[in-house]
Write an enzyme that holds these catalytic residues in place. Sequence first.
Site, PDB file in Angstrom:
ATOM      1  CE  LYS A  65      43.837  52.531  95.539  1.00 40.17           C
ATOM      2  NZ  LYS A  65      43.436  51.431  96.425  1.00 40.17           N
ATOM      3  CD  GLN A  92      40.685  50.572  99.001  1.00 43.07           C
ATOM      4  OE1 GLN A  92      40.945  50.927  97.857  1.00 43.07           O
ATOM      5  NE2 GLN A  92      41.622  50.433  99.916  1.00 43.07           N
ATOM      6  CG  ASP A 120      44.783  45.810  94.382  1.00 37.12           C
ATOM      7  OD1 ASP A 120      45.640  46.692  94.226  1.00 37.12           O
ATOM      8  OD2 ASP A 120      43.972  45.787  95.330  1.00 37.12           O
TER       9      ASP A 120
END
Length: 295
Positions: free
Chosen positions: A63, A107, A130
């Site tokens: 990412k 994460q 997200d």
Amino acid sequence: MSSQQSDFERTPGGAVLMDGKRLRDELIVSLRSTIAAAGDPEVCLATVLVGDDKPSQVYVKSKGKKAVEAGLQSRHVGLGADSTQSEVEAAVRELVEDPGVHGILVQLPLPDGLDPEPVLDLIPPEKDVDGLTERSMGRLVRGKLGHAPCTPLGVMRLLDRYGVETSGRNAVVVGRSTLVGLPQVLLLGRKGADATVTLAHSRTSDLAAVCRDADIIVAAAGIARLIGAEHVKPGAAVIDVGISRTEDGIVGDVDFDAVQAVAGAVTPMPGGTGPMTIACLMENTYAAYGMMQGS
Ligand code: NAD
């Protein structure tokens, strides 16, 4: 078939190959030029990784790398596996309060003993690139400005890019998680996409019959090769989200070899929805910057 569709790569069985890596690269190049055209503003994606889970380390690294390729700044906060709940929350709070950070990605999963919910709750919808927090999901349901979760958004981008009509078509989403299945249903069914959506799950009594009715199947159950040729109406578009790590490597929910002979379009696994998840994270981060500028 449109002339654009006739240019697409095809599988041996003649299905259009919905190539997520290729589309990710296109989107990243396009985002980079958008950012350059805007005068190269500093747009920052911050990633937070707690612990030393190997797949999570790989995801976060990739990412960060793609963020830089897209012309974004990347900031990484790594915390030890022995971090306390309040240490993790303090690190996230710092990013929330930093006006130089536009997108925050924590994460998941967090190491055992840490509760992700209070951590995610700290992230305001503008910075929740997200799209997974309670407030972001609420905005999606209510049709308010916010970020949609990256994996289902990536599926929508693939359908669009490969000319798969959604309006008035029957779609089946297999899997009902808040990460993928539920937001996928919302994105396919909302105004603009206008599909008629069925949500299938582990208690669906005849999955093959339900799927055979569909023009579009999105498989997100995490069961290796769950979807075979018998699930697919000839010509349907089949999108594989599932990831199972087996002795043969990564295997999707779709039995690619069997399905490509029947489907009109199909994603590879790997190389389909995974790269698109990352591309959409970059797009959401630039959108976050726009929201914070009030544009
Ligand atoms: P999850 O375990 O939270 O949800 C799985 C869902 O599948 C459940 O709703 C369950 O009802 C349903 N299901 C399970 N067995 C089934 C069956 N036999 N028939 C029909 N439905 C069944 O998982 P998740 O977080 O939604 O992830 C799903 C899969 O997608 C996993 O393999 C995950 O690794 C993968 N994933 C991929 C990406 C990507 O970028 N490609 C992103 C996120 C998740």
